[in-house]
Enzyme design. Structure first.
Site, mmCIF file in Angstrom:
data_model
loop_
_atom_site.group_PDB
_atom_site.id
_atom_site.type_symbol
_atom_site.label_atom_id
_atom_site.label_comp_id
_atom_site.label_asym_id
_atom_site.label_seq_id
_atom_site.Cartn_x
_atom_site.Cartn_y
_atom_site.Cartn_z
ATOM 1 N N TYR A 232 14.087 19.121 82.635
ATOM 2 C CA TYR A 232 14.226 20.204 80.574
ATOM 3 C C TYR A 232 14.669 21.892 81.071
ATOM 4 C CZ TYR A 232 13.894 22.181 76.436
ATOM 5 O OH TYR A 232 13.815 22.094 75.163
ATOM 6 N N LYS A 241 14.026 30.646 79.292
ATOM 7 C CA LYS A 241 12.364 30.931 79.567
ATOM 8 C C LYS A 241 11.633 31.808 80.203
ATOM 9 C CE LYS A 241 13.115 29.976 74.958
ATOM 10 N NZ LYS A 241 14.074 29.345 74.019
ATOM 11 N N CYS A 285 11.203 26.339 61.731
ATOM 12 C CA CYS A 285 11.492 27.648 60.538
ATOM 13 C C CYS A 285 12.321 28.364 60.007
ATOM 14 C CB CYS A 285 10.323 28.458 60.957
ATOM 15 S SG CYS A 285 8.345 28.180 61.343
ATOM 16 N N LYS A 287 15.200 29.274 62.205
ATOM 17 C CA LYS A 287 15.526 30.459 63.210
ATOM 18 C C LYS A 287 17.672 29.612 63.100
ATOM 19 C CE LYS A 287 15.663 32.485 67.293
ATOM 20 N NZ LYS A 287 15.042 32.636 69.532
ATOM 21 N N ASN A 398 13.894 16.346 69.745
ATOM 22 C CA ASN A 398 14.139 17.822 70.426
ATOM 23 C C ASN A 398 15.890 17.503 71.526
ATOM 24 O OD1 ASN A 398 14.809 20.585 71.446
ATOM 25 N ND2 ASN A 398 12.763 19.944 73.651
#
Ligand code: SPV
Ligand code: MN
Length: 635
Positions: A232, A241, A285, A287, A398
């Site tokens: 992933y 990240k 939220c 983005k 996801n």
């Protein structure tokens, strides 16, 4: 040059051919050679291929991803599908693995309630043992990228070794190629490096088998991340990240910021200007929907670097050039730009969606759900249940698409500008049904840092556990902050104060509900908040000062709603949305205090803001003897 060459003699010529060797030598960088040498010896791939910036090399990666089955072609030209493990294997790899992502911390250095750490020696020993022979039978790709625009003060070079052709292909879409830039390093070690292996593979398509040994260890000391037994992207792609964590460490030891921000170009009607805004929002939220607002331009959707610039503004760059976006709920009405791009021929990787007759389907795409197909659980048909008897949705929530930003009609023209763009404002957003107004401007920079540090998001029915529980999400960055929070906050404070033109900070809340649990705002109302914020950053609107920040005046919003949405925004709506909910705000303050009391030495400015806000709210309560105070009272 000979010294450099000698470093590579460990690698068998059956494993690396002369062409790849020559490409490595041409870099004239002993650090790169040492790393390649060390990890090839340890991971033992059957082949090593070095990829330059040439189209031929890049095409090779794309083809190999399909040949070895990590990706499969779909009916539209350039589209492929990739799966990250299958849920029927008893565990999954379709999201970031927080538990097994750890920071290697040398003995005696910090501990933190927020950061998942492991003793460096112990962690290195563990992961290096797992990596022993982990690429056996696989081909290892060596690739060179740049985080940020080429030839830019912002940018950081990155070396990636991976045995996943999908990882390498994704990075090619998401980042800028930089083999030639590595030559300009002049032999220095000023780059991040990432070693990734999917580990042993199983099945067709081949997926990581040993997910119980999935480890992602961040080594700040060496500016590197080792990641094994996963595919992933949030776990595997070094530049996403994993690099953000290294960059946050570097930024917090220097004078800049590395943040989990989108970058949006705001183009107010009739004003002939563009102003750039960043925004941080926890998952789900708003983005992406803010970054993709109609009539505006998108420069980035995930990670930004910010530096003080000669013109007195902070400048910001997107360290990526592509989107790894959540595909759930992408449909032609709500996301026309993305929909157009992902349903027409161009290079796109879909992951963990349902495939039926070489066509991808996902949750909320507005189409009829096919009766069967292949999805993240393998062969799927309507009604299929998991081991616990729960219905398996046709696509993973996801599931994602990977796409270059330039493929979007709303791509911003400054994406590759080495100077970045000047920053006018920052949005922080959470999911909050009953406390914060839809938009609020901070009283000053420190108060803005506080607004970012106090983002909360409520759990929804989409996640396991109680609904409506508020989770603190400082700057929507907590998963990636690798330095003590106090240091992170101090760095933010210093950063803004060093600027002549400090960005304005706004808190947004798209999720306010009334007593009957109905949302008080429409999906597109955020466009009006954004345009108002842009106007504020140019002094176009007056605002009402309340003890918790500045709020818009009704008349300005009324005009904006008419002009941008053709809507009649009523005074009643305004009064309900913008009332100052004193008791609820005090409760929020209590939660924030509780969180930050767990951290040692939180900077004074933070507590000053907290104490002032509490005092102001208590005074209001006493003066009005009411829980909620209408906005007009502050005029
Ligand atoms: C996020 O979860 O914030 C993402 C996707 O942007 S990931 O690559 O998993 O981090
Ligand atoms: Mn993200």
């Amino acid at each position: 040059m000979d010294v450099v060459k000698n470093l590579l003699i460990n690698i068998d010529s059956d494993v690396i051919d002369q062409e790849s060797l020559d490409k490595l030598y041409a870099l004239n960088n002993e650090h790169v050679l040492k790393i390649v040498n060390e990890f090839i010896s340890r991971c033992k791939p059957s082949k090593v291929t070095v990829i330059t910036d040439s189209q031929e090399d890049i095409d090779y990666v794309r083809q190999r991803a399909i040949e070895i089955g990590e990706e499969a072609k779909l009916s539209i030209d350039g589209h492929t599908i990739h799966y990250d493990a299958f849920s029927t294997m008893g565990y999954h790899d379709q999201a970031r693995d927080k538990a097994n992502t750890r920071i290697l911390v040398p003995k005696g250095e910090y501990a933190s309630p927020w950061i998942n750490t492991i003793d460096r020696d112990e962690g290195l020993k563990e992961i290096l043992e797992i990596m022993e022979g982990c690429m056996r039978g696989n081909e290892c790709i060596v690739r060179f990228f740049c985080l940020g625009p080429i030839n830019s003060k912002f940018s950081i070079l990155a070396l990636q070794l991976t045995d996943s052709l999908y990882v390498c292909h994704s990075e090619d879409i998401l980042y800028r190629k930089a083999y030639e830039e590595f030559k300009k390093l002049d032999g220095s070690n000023k780059f991040f490096y990432f070693i990734h292996s999917s580990g042993e593979l199983i099945g067709d398509p081949p997926v990581s088998k040993n997910l119980d040994k999935r480890r992602i260890y961040i080594d700040l000391k060496e500016n590197r991340v080792l990641s094994v037994n996963n595919q992933y992207a949030g776990n595997s792609l070094g530049l996403k990240k994993l690099a953000l964590r290294l960059a946050i460490n570097q930024a917090n030891n220097e004078d800049w910021l590395a943040e989990h921000y989108f970058i949006l170009g705001v183009h107010p009607k009739g004003k002939n200007r563009v102003s750039y805004f960043c925004g941080a929002y926890p998952s789900a939220c708003g983005k992406t929907s803010t970054a993709m607002l109609p009539g505006q331009t998108v420069l980035g959707d995930d990670i930004a670097y910010l530096r003080p610039w000669d013109d007195g503004y902070a400048h910001v760059v997107n360290i990526e050039r592509g989107l790894f976006g959540i595909i759930k709920d992408v449909n032609p009405e709500d996301d026309p730009y993305i929909w157009d791009a992902i349903t027409t021929p161009r290079e796109i990787i879909f992951s963990n969606v349902l495939i039926r007759e070489e066509t991808p389907y996902w949750i909320g795409d507005g189409r009829e759900v096919p009766e069967k197909g292949i999805n993240f659980s393998g062969e799927w048909q309507i009604g299929k249940k998991d081991e616990e008897g729960k219905k398996i949705p046709h696509a993973h929530p996801n599931a994602r698409y990977t796409l270059r930003i330039e493929e979007l009609k709303n791509a911003d023209e400054n994406l590759h500008n080495p100077d970045g763009v000047p920053l006018h404002g920052i949005f922080y957003g959470g999911r909050d049904s009953d406390t914060m107004p839809p938009i609020l401007e901070s009283l000053n920079w420190e108060h803005g840092v506080f607004l970012g540090a106090s983002i909360e998001s409520e759990t929804t029915s989409a996640t396991i556990g109680a609904v409506g529980v508020r989770v603190q999400q400082p700057m929507a960055n907590l998963d990636f902050i690798v330095v003590p929070l106090r240091k992170y906050l101090e760095n933010h404070q210093r950063f803004g104060n060093s600027l002549q033109h400090c960005p304005k900070v706004f808190a947004t809340n798209y999720f306010l509900k009334n007593q009957d649990c109905k949302y008080l705002n429409g999906m597109l109302d955020k466009l009006c908040w954004v345009i108002w914020a842009e106007g504020r950053s140019h002094g176009d609107y007056e605002a009402i000062k309340t003890p918790v920040g500045y709020i818009p005046k009704y008349e300005d919003l009324k005009e904006l709603f008419k002009e941008y949405l053709g809507k009649d925004y009523t005074k009643e709506e305004y009064m309900e949305q913008f009332e100052i909910r004193v008791t609820k705000l005090l409760k929020k303050l209590e939660r924030i205090e509780m969180m930050y009391r767990k951290e040692e030495n939180v900077p004074d400015f933070f507590w000053i803001v907290v104490n002032e806000e509490r005092e102001n709210l208590l005074n209001l309560k006493e003066k009005y003897q009411k829980e909620d105070i209408p906005p007009d009272e502050f005029l």
